[in-house]
Structures are given as structure tokens and as C-alpha cells.
Design a protein around this motif. Structure first.
Motif, short mmCIF file in Angstrom:
data_model
loop_
_atom_site.label_atom_id
_atom_site.label_comp_id
_atom_site.label_asym_id
_atom_site.label_seq_id
_atom_site.Cartn_x
_atom_site.Cartn_y
_atom_site.Cartn_z
N HIS A 39 0.94 -0.97 -0.23
CA HIS A 39 -0.19 -0.10 0.19
C HIS A 39 0.30 1.27 -0.22
CE1 HIS A 39 -3.00 -3.00 1.70
NE2 HIS A 39 -3.82 -2.23 1.22
N VAL A 40 0.57 2.00 -0.19
CA VAL A 40 0.80 3.28 -0.30
C VAL A 40 0.76 3.92 0.55
CG1 VAL A 40 1.06 6.44 -1.31
CG2 VAL A 40 2.05 4.13 -2.66
N ILE A 41 0.06 4.80 2.12
CA ILE A 41 -0.15 5.26 3.07
C ILE A 41 -0.61 6.46 3.09
CG2 ILE A 41 -0.75 5.46 5.44
CD1 ILE A 41 0.10 2.17 5.27
N ARG A 42 -0.86 7.65 3.38
CA ARG A 42 -0.86 9.11 3.47
C ARG A 42 -1.13 9.79 4.83
NH1 ARG A 42 -3.58 11.84 -1.97
NH2 ARG A 42 -5.73 10.99 -1.40
N ALA A 43 -1.20 10.51 5.13
CA ALA A 43 -1.56 11.06 6.15
C ALA A 43 -2.86 11.70 5.80
CB ALA A 43 -0.65 12.72 6.88
N VAL A 44 -4.55 11.69 6.42
CA VAL A 44 -5.03 12.64 6.43
C VAL A 44 -4.56 14.01 7.01
CG1 VAL A 44 -7.62 13.21 6.78
CG2 VAL A 44 -6.14 11.05 6.03
N PRO A 45 -4.13 14.62 6.26
CA PRO A 45 -4.22 16.18 6.36
C PRO A 45 -5.46 16.88 8.27
CG PRO A 45 -4.20 16.92 4.55
CD PRO A 45 -5.23 15.31 5.14
N GLY A 46 -4.69 17.25 9.43
CA GLY A 46 -5.14 17.21 10.34
C GLY A 46 -5.80 16.44 11.06
N LYS A 47 -5.60 15.47 10.68
CA LYS A 47 -5.73 14.37 11.60
C LYS A 47 -4.85 13.41 12.57
CE LYS A 47 -10.51 12.70 9.88
NZ LYS A 47 -11.15 11.38 9.53
N HIS A 48 -5.06 13.33 13.79
CA HIS A 48 -3.88 12.66 14.44
C HIS A 48 -3.19 11.79 14.30
CE1 HIS A 48 -1.41 16.38 12.93
NE2 HIS A 48 -2.69 17.19 12.94
N ALA A 49 -2.55 11.18 15.40
CA ALA A 49 -2.09 9.52 15.28
C ALA A 49 -2.87 9.58 16.51
CB ALA A 49 -0.66 9.48 15.41
N VAL A 50 -3.98 8.89 16.91
CA VAL A 50 -5.00 7.90 18.17
C VAL A 50 -4.95 6.49 18.46
CG1 VAL A 50 -6.40 9.68 17.93
CG2 VAL A 50 -6.63 8.40 16.59
N GLY A 51 -4.46 6.35 19.48
CA GLY A 51 -3.98 4.57 18.60
C GLY A 51 -2.95 4.11 20.28
N ASP A 52 -3.56 2.71 20.78
CA ASP A 52 -3.08 2.17 22.00
C ASP A 52 -1.61 1.63 21.65
OD1 ASP A 52 -4.66 3.45 23.65
OD2 ASP A 52 -5.87 1.64 23.65
N ASN A 53 -0.73 0.69 22.01
CA ASN A 53 0.41 0.39 21.77
C ASN A 53 -0.41 -1.39 21.42
OD1 ASN A 53 2.31 2.03 22.68
ND2 ASN A 53 2.01 0.75 24.47
N HIS A 54 0.29 -1.88 19.88
CA HIS A 54 -0.42 -3.16 19.43
C HIS A 54 0.44 -3.41 18.84
CE1 HIS A 54 -0.50 0.46 16.26
NE2 HIS A 54 0.08 -0.24 15.26
N HIS A 89 12.32 -1.94 9.00
CA HIS A 89 11.43 -3.33 9.40
C HIS A 89 10.47 -3.54 10.65
CE1 HIS A 89 12.30 -7.97 9.97
NE2 HIS A 89 11.04 -7.82 9.33
N GLN A 90 9.91 -3.79 10.81
CA GLN A 90 9.22 -4.14 11.90
C GLN A 90 9.13 -5.79 11.79
OE1 GLN A 90 6.70 -0.46 12.01
NE2 GLN A 90 5.42 -1.52 12.03
N PRO A 91 9.58 -6.10 12.84
CA PRO A 91 9.76 -7.49 12.90
C PRO A 91 8.25 -8.34 13.58
CG PRO A 91 11.61 -6.37 14.20
CD PRO A 91 10.51 -5.21 14.37
N PRO A 92 7.84 -9.56 13.11
CA PRO A 92 6.66 -9.78 13.84
C PRO A 92 6.86 -9.34 15.58
CG PRO A 92 7.89 -11.60 12.62
CD PRO A 92 8.89 -11.09 12.74
N GLU A 93 5.07 -9.29 15.32
CA GLU A 93 4.46 -8.55 16.81
C GLU A 93 5.03 -7.95 17.30
OE1 GLU A 93 2.77 -12.80 18.42
OE2 GLU A 93 2.87 -13.56 16.86
N ILE A 94 6.27 -7.43 16.84
CA ILE A 94 6.95 -6.42 18.18
C ILE A 94 6.22 -5.07 18.75
CG2 ILE A 94 7.29 -4.49 15.78
CD1 ILE A 94 10.08 -4.04 17.55
N ARG A 95 5.85 -5.00 19.55
CA ARG A 95 4.87 -4.14 20.54
C ARG A 95 5.06 -2.83 20.27
NH1 ARG A 95 3.20 -2.00 25.86
NH2 ARG A 95 5.20 -2.85 26.57
N HIS A 96 3.79 -1.67 19.55
CA HIS A 96 4.58 -0.29 18.59
C HIS A 96 3.37 0.15 18.69
CE1 HIS A 96 2.98 -2.40 15.01
NE2 HIS A 96 2.69 -1.36 14.74
N GLN A 97 3.35 1.93 18.73
CA GLN A 97 2.41 2.56 18.51
C GLN A 97 2.71 3.68 17.52
OE1 GLN A 97 1.29 4.50 22.22
NE2 GLN A 97 0.46 6.01 21.87
N GLU A 98 2.40 4.60 16.70
CA GLU A 98 2.44 6.13 15.76
C GLU A 98 2.01 6.86 17.40
OE1 GLU A 98 2.48 9.06 13.17
OE2 GLU A 98 0.60 7.36 12.73
#
Length: 123
Positions: A39-54, A89-98
Motif C-alpha cells: 500500500h501507499v499510505i498517506r496522512a489525512v491532513p489535520g488528523k493525528h495519531a490516536v491509538g494504543d500500543n499494538h 523492518h518491523q519484526p513480527p509481533e513487535i509492540r509499537h505505537q505511532e
């Protein structure tokens, strides 16, 4: 498998995993019968990161930043800022958050398989 060609002038972005991003499917999932996603992923202007570690339940995940910047937190590493030209490279199942991203962020994500489960860890 079959040949897949995808042109920028045919690009269609739509919603996906995160509401603060738009996703452009590059046709790799269909061409590989679901083995690989791109995928190409792009930011939606004005919307910012919300989310927990996953974590993501997958075999492979790579991100390459085309434009802008994005800041992640990775378990065992801490904060990492990626900018245009950065690759992770994000290893499988590494806990992370944007944590944050620029309004002009664009990146390419490649995953194996194309469809995978995301589990919020809530920590």
C-alpha cells in the motif's frame, strides 16, 4: 501469480486500519493471491495519531517513507523518527505505537500476508 501494474494517475485512496491515514492498494494482494500486501499510505491532513500500543500478527512488515516524517515507539528501542528515505523492518509481533506524523506523510508498506490481525495491547 499474475502481472500487476498500478499507475499513480489511476490512484484511489480509501479508509483502512487507521482513521488518520488513507490507503492506496497497489494490486499486489490480488496478484499474489493474498500472500503479499503493498500500500501507499498517506496522512489525512489535520488528523493525528490516536491509538494504543499494538502488535500485528504477520510474517513480515516493512515501511519506506516517501515524503514527510513519522514518529513511532517500539518496544525494546524507544522512539524512532522516520523521514523521507527512511526504511524500517518491523519484526513480527513487535509492540509499537505511532506517536505523531507530518500532514504530508506518504509511505509504502509491504506485508506478508496481505491480510493480518492487529491486536491492541493497551499498555
Amino acid at each position: 501469480m499474475k502481472l500487476s501494474v498500478n499507475h499513480a494517475d489511476d490512484a484511489e485512496f480509501s479508509g483502512g486500519l487507521r482513521g488518520f491515514f488513507e490507503y492506496r492498494d497497489l494490486g499486489i494482494k490480488e496478484a499474489t493471491n493474498g500472500r503479499v500486501g503493498a500500500h501507499v499510505i498517506r496522512a489525512v491532513p489535520g488528523k493525528h495519531a490516536v491509538g494504543d500500543n499494538h502488535i500485528h500478527k504477520l510474517e513480515f512488515q516493512m515501511v519506506y517513507v516517501l515524503k514527510g516524517w513519522v514518529k513511532f515507539w517500539y518496544e525494546g528501542t524507544g522512539e524512532v523518527t522516520l523521514k523521507a528515505g527512511s526504511c524500517v523492518h518491523q519484526p513480527p509481533e513487535i509492540r509499537h505505537q505511532e506517536l505523531a506524523h507530518s500532514d504530508d506523510l506518504e509511505l509504502i508498506e509491504i506485508t506478508l500476508p496481505a491480510d493480518f490481525e492487529t491486536l491492541e495491547t493497551g499498555e
